[in-house]
Design a protein around this motif. Sequence first.
Motif, PDB file in Angstrom:
ATOM      1  N   VAL A 470       0.837  -1.206   0.000  1.00 35.33           N
ATOM      2  CA  VAL A 470       0.000   0.000   0.000  1.00 35.33           C
ATOM      3  C   VAL A 470       0.867   1.249   0.000  1.00 35.33           C
ATOM      4  CG1 VAL A 470      -1.662   1.305   1.363  1.00 35.33           C
ATOM      5  CG2 VAL A 470      -1.939  -1.164   1.102  1.00 35.33           C
ATOM      6  N   TRP A 471       1.923   1.242   0.805  1.00 33.26           N
ATOM      7  CA  TRP A 471       2.809   2.403   0.861  1.00 33.26           C
ATOM      8  C   TRP A 471       3.511   2.636  -0.486  1.00 33.26           C
ATOM      9  CZ3 TRP A 471       3.650   6.577   3.579  1.00 33.26           C
ATOM     10  CH2 TRP A 471       4.861   7.251   3.450  1.00 33.26           C
ATOM     11  N   GLY A 472       3.889   1.575  -1.139  1.00 32.10           N
ATOM     12  CA  GLY A 472       4.603   1.717  -2.408  1.00 32.10           C
ATOM     13  C   GLY A 472       3.749   2.252  -3.528  1.00 32.10           C
ATOM     14  N   THR A 473       2.438   2.038  -3.456  1.00 32.18           N
ATOM     15  CA  THR A 473       1.552   2.492  -4.539  1.00 32.18           C
ATOM     16  C   THR A 473       0.728   3.712  -4.148  1.00 32.18           C
ATOM     17  OG1 THR A 473      -0.091   0.869  -3.776  1.00 32.18           O
ATOM     18  CG2 THR A 473       1.372   0.214  -5.582  1.00 32.18           C
ATOM     19  N   ARG A 474       1.177   4.450  -3.138  1.00 23.12           N
ATOM     20  CA  ARG A 474       0.400   5.629  -2.743  1.00 23.12           C
ATOM     21  C   ARG A 474       0.405   6.688  -3.836  1.00 23.12           C
ATOM     22  NH1 ARG A 474       5.382   5.773  -0.695  1.00 23.12           N
ATOM     23  NH2 ARG A 474       6.504   7.759  -0.483  1.00 23.12           N
ATOM     24  N   TYR A 475       1.468   6.752  -4.657  1.00 23.29           N
ATOM     25  CA  TYR A 475       1.516   7.640  -5.812  1.00 23.29           C
ATOM     26  C   TYR A 475       1.791   6.784  -7.042  1.00 23.29           C
ATOM     27  CZ  TYR A 475       2.118  11.168  -2.179  1.00 23.29           C
ATOM     28  OH  TYR A 475       1.954  11.950  -1.071  1.00 23.29           O
ATOM     29  N   CYS A 476       0.770   6.176  -7.578  1.00 29.41           N
ATOM     30  CA  CYS A 476       0.951   5.256  -8.705  1.00 29.41           C
ATOM     31  C   CYS A 476       0.549   5.976  -9.988  1.00 29.41           C
ATOM     32  CB  CYS A 476       0.106   4.002  -8.500  1.00 29.41           C
ATOM     33  SG  CYS A 476       0.344   2.758  -9.755  1.00 29.41           S
ATOM     34  N   ARG A 477       1.549   6.557 -10.641  1.00 27.79           N
ATOM     35  CA  ARG A 477       1.262   7.335 -11.845  1.00 27.79           C
ATOM     36  C   ARG A 477       1.927   6.757 -13.089  1.00 27.79           C
ATOM     37  NH1 ARG A 477       1.123  13.616  -9.643  1.00 27.79           N
ATOM     38  NH2 ARG A 477      -0.459  13.214  -8.037  1.00 27.79           N
ATOM     39  N   ASN A 478       2.552   5.579 -12.944  1.00 28.60           N
ATOM     40  CA  ASN A 478       3.065   4.861 -14.111  1.00 28.60           C
ATOM     41  C   ASN A 478       3.193   3.389 -13.735  1.00 28.60           C
ATOM     42  OD1 ASN A 478       5.980   4.366 -13.145  1.00 28.60           O
ATOM     43  ND2 ASN A 478       5.787   6.610 -12.979  1.00 28.60           N
ATOM     44  N   ARG A 479       3.305   2.546 -14.772  1.00 28.91           N
ATOM     45  CA  ARG A 479       3.316   1.101 -14.537  1.00 28.91           C
ATOM     46  C   ARG A 479       4.564   0.647 -13.789  1.00 28.91           C
ATOM     47  NH1 ARG A 479      -1.966   0.244 -15.502  1.00 28.91           N
ATOM     48  NH2 ARG A 479      -2.593   1.213 -17.460  1.00 28.91           N
ATOM     49  N   TRP A 480       5.644   1.389 -13.933  1.00 25.67           N
ATOM     50  CA  TRP A 480       6.883   0.991 -13.279  1.00 25.67           C
ATOM     51  C   TRP A 480       6.747   1.002 -11.755  1.00 25.67           C
ATOM     52  CZ3 TRP A 480      11.014  -1.616 -13.003  1.00 25.67           C
ATOM     53  CH2 TRP A 480      12.036  -1.284 -12.131  1.00 25.67           C
ATOM     54  N   VAL A 481       5.853   1.848 -11.241  1.00 26.95           N
ATOM     55  CA  VAL A 481       5.649   1.913  -9.792  1.00 26.95           C
ATOM     56  C   VAL A 481       5.200   0.557  -9.260  1.00 26.95           C
ATOM     57  CG1 VAL A 481       4.245   2.960  -7.968  1.00 26.95           C
ATOM     58  CG2 VAL A 481       5.163   4.374  -9.803  1.00 26.95           C
ATOM     59  N   LEU A 482       4.383  -0.158 -10.015  1.00 24.79           N
ATOM     60  CA  LEU A 482       3.900  -1.463  -9.566  1.00 24.79           C
ATOM     61  C   LEU A 482       5.035  -2.477  -9.489  1.00 24.79           C
ATOM     62  CD1 LEU A 482       0.591  -1.610 -11.640  1.00 24.79           C
ATOM     63  CD2 LEU A 482       0.865  -1.048  -9.227  1.00 24.79           C
ATOM     64  N   ILE A 483       5.916  -2.473 -10.493  1.00 23.17           N
ATOM     65  CA  ILE A 483       7.057  -3.386 -10.465  1.00 23.17           C
ATOM     66  C   ILE A 483       7.985  -3.038  -9.306  1.00 23.17           C
ATOM     67  CG2 ILE A 483       8.996  -4.293 -11.780  1.00 23.17           C
ATOM     68  CD1 ILE A 483       6.281  -5.091 -12.857  1.00 23.17           C
ATOM     69  N   ARG A 484       8.224  -1.748  -9.115  1.00 18.39           N
ATOM     70  CA  ARG A 484       9.084  -1.323  -8.022  1.00 18.39           C
ATOM     71  C   ARG A 484       8.473  -1.688  -6.665  1.00 18.39           C
ATOM     72  NH1 ARG A 484      10.005   4.831  -8.278  1.00 18.39           N
ATOM     73  NH2 ARG A 484       7.876   4.770  -7.440  1.00 18.39           N
TER      74      ARG A 484
END
Length: 821
Positions: A470-484
Amino acid sequence: MIEKKNNHKVRRFLELNQIQRLWRQLPAGKRAAAGAAGQGKWFRIFLLVVFSLLAAIIVYPRSQVSYPDYRVNDIAQANIKATADFLVEDQESTAKRQQECITESPLVYDLDERVGAEINARLHDAFEFMRQARQEALQEATSHRGEPGAAITSPPFSQVYKIILDKKPEFERRLGVVLPNNIFYLLARDNFSVQWEDIISQQVNFVVSQGVFSEQSSGLQNQRRHIIIRHLPSWNEKVENNPERFLPVEEARKKVGLYCRETVTLPTGSRYAVCEVAQSLVVPNLALNRAETERRKLKRLQELRPVYFQIKQGEMLVREGEKITPTHLIKLQTMKKETPQGWWLWKFLGSFFIIVLLFGACYQLSRLFAKKSSHNNTELTFLALILLSVTLLNLGLTIFGDALTRLSPLISKNFIFYLPVALAPILANIFIGLEVAVMISFLASILTAMLLENPFLFFVYFSVSNLVGVWGTRYCRNRWVLIRTGLSVAVVNFAMVLAIKLLDLPLDLEDVFFGGVFALGGGIQVGILASGLAPILEMLFDLTSDIKLLELLNLERPMLRQLMLAAPGTYHHSIIVGNMVEAAAEKIGANPLLAKAAAYYHDIGKIKKPTYFVENQLGGENKHEKLAPSMSSLILQAHVKDGMELARQDRVGQKIIDIIQQHHGTSFMAYFFNKAKQQAANPQQVNIEDYRYPGPRPQTKEAGLVLLADQVEAASKTLLDPTPARIQGLVQKIINNIFADGQLDECELTLKDLHEIAKSFIKILSGIFHHRVDYPQAADKGGEKKKSSDDLDKQPAEKDSLKPHKDQEKGREDLKRLGLS
């Protein structure tokens, strides 16, 4: 009584009529909203029940409810786990304890103390009988010898013996033993002496009083443990720790003979006769009471508690493919015996009610933090679906992990760390919001932990993993955020595995290796699944993520280009409103992307009738001058509905569609209402509700921002001299009017938020309407200079243009400092 009852009915009828009149007086929009709210409530109850039912089915204990009646050496067709804690009798240990109990149980012997007295009585009776018989024999012999008048003399012994010899059978019957004739002869010779009787009685009592047993009880002397002696006829019991002191009958007779020869001082023949009689009279008086012994053994066996070993709930009883052993069979039979009738139904109902209460409580709690999600049935359905789907996926992986036991128990044990539980909260965070995602993270952890044997430890593991996602995707503005984020979850999972393994010392490096590999793989899998599923779920549920919002903000999208060409004034207005709400949203903690995208699309309904809106008339005639006010109000109201239809066709997402529907709230069209009153023959007949937008009012911060910015930006175009002071007064006035009209009552904006919004709007509009200076121009032929457009920004501002307007102070007082620094 009848009159009172009739009065009550009349009052009830009047109350119902009054309620119906009030309901009909409500605007159509409010009636529709009330009906939708009622339907939404029942839908949420239905969703809660169905979702809880499906979740209870998924997390229901996976042990076999029924299984075949296996026999020894059969092959198990499936894994069977214990459905509850129960005890299984260890038959081997129990049999061993029973054998020990039987062995240690003392034998019961009856010592008949009456035997000695009976021997003495028979001895006395027999000897007394023979003494009388001898007297009679003497009298008889004498009578046969003597003649009348002759002297009486004792007859010879031989003559008497012949007479009493006939009494020998009766003597033996009374004595209870058969004696040789020579012994009988010796006894008769001594006249069955009372002295001999006493000696025989003494010799017999000496041995019998010690206890004599028969040859059938010869094992008594080999007893190395205590026995129980019951004294008859008193029935008193005594524990005998030295059973070797009792003598078998033959040994007792020998002892009597030896004792008799040593102690009796009689002539040899007489002593021999006495000893023989004494030996023959010795009989057993100690006998094994087998019935009583067995009864006491049986009682001890009944009191003996069997040996049990405990089976814990979830413990694997038999694995698929294993050969059924006697131990397996005992466990299965015991579980079947211990399981009450209909147990599965009660367990299922228990799980169902727990899940209902859990989800119901979480739903009510989430309404405090995420009101925009708590009333959206589509989002609730989405959340229920991802929770069920992820839990079902975890169930399948858990079953697959159990099947790996044949390959490697170590792999099967650590496969749990591979479960992608964090997928549910990550998807919830992308499409719904942070607060709801945190709630979903704990729900997903609870549901998955209920599938496992050590629920608490894995609940902690899954919860930490979910919160990192949840913390990692709080600012999900591109697909790379999900992989990261997946990589971050993998790293944290690995650390959690190490911590869990430290709780189970000593460390097994191979165990840690497999656990770490599956933990890393599970985190990476979460990122891959989230990036792949996000666009699919976005399309299926018509949801809106930050990634989609960025795509919607692309000005090259066909809908925005069509708006620019068909309604350029509206397009320009929407761009400015977008900039205003974006800046304000960042100040008050709203979603700036959602607010800006909604601002871009909030007026797309004007594409259908662009010239009926003043910003698109471009100095032409105003078509509303030829229309009735009621028709004009309908056209203005229609652009909201048209905008929603176009937004649905363009699939911009339900969140933006809701803001399009709410961006006017139930605002009042005062111009057309006043015009209608002026034209009406009876102004009182003009219904004010016909000149309000249908609503509903803004339900979220973003919708409230768009409503405020829309009206503020439109009103700013009316300023003839847009100085900062006038802009400030206008912004404060518009916001105060909207607030006073109650348009912001249903959204989450606070007075503090309104203050920040006003400051942001004033800053943006002041930048747009900033004053320009007049630049000198080259002199024309008449000697006048022309103004140049070069280097406009480099010229100093005129002093007069920077002076505050004379109404600035008055505006500050009237609008109560709203937007002031």
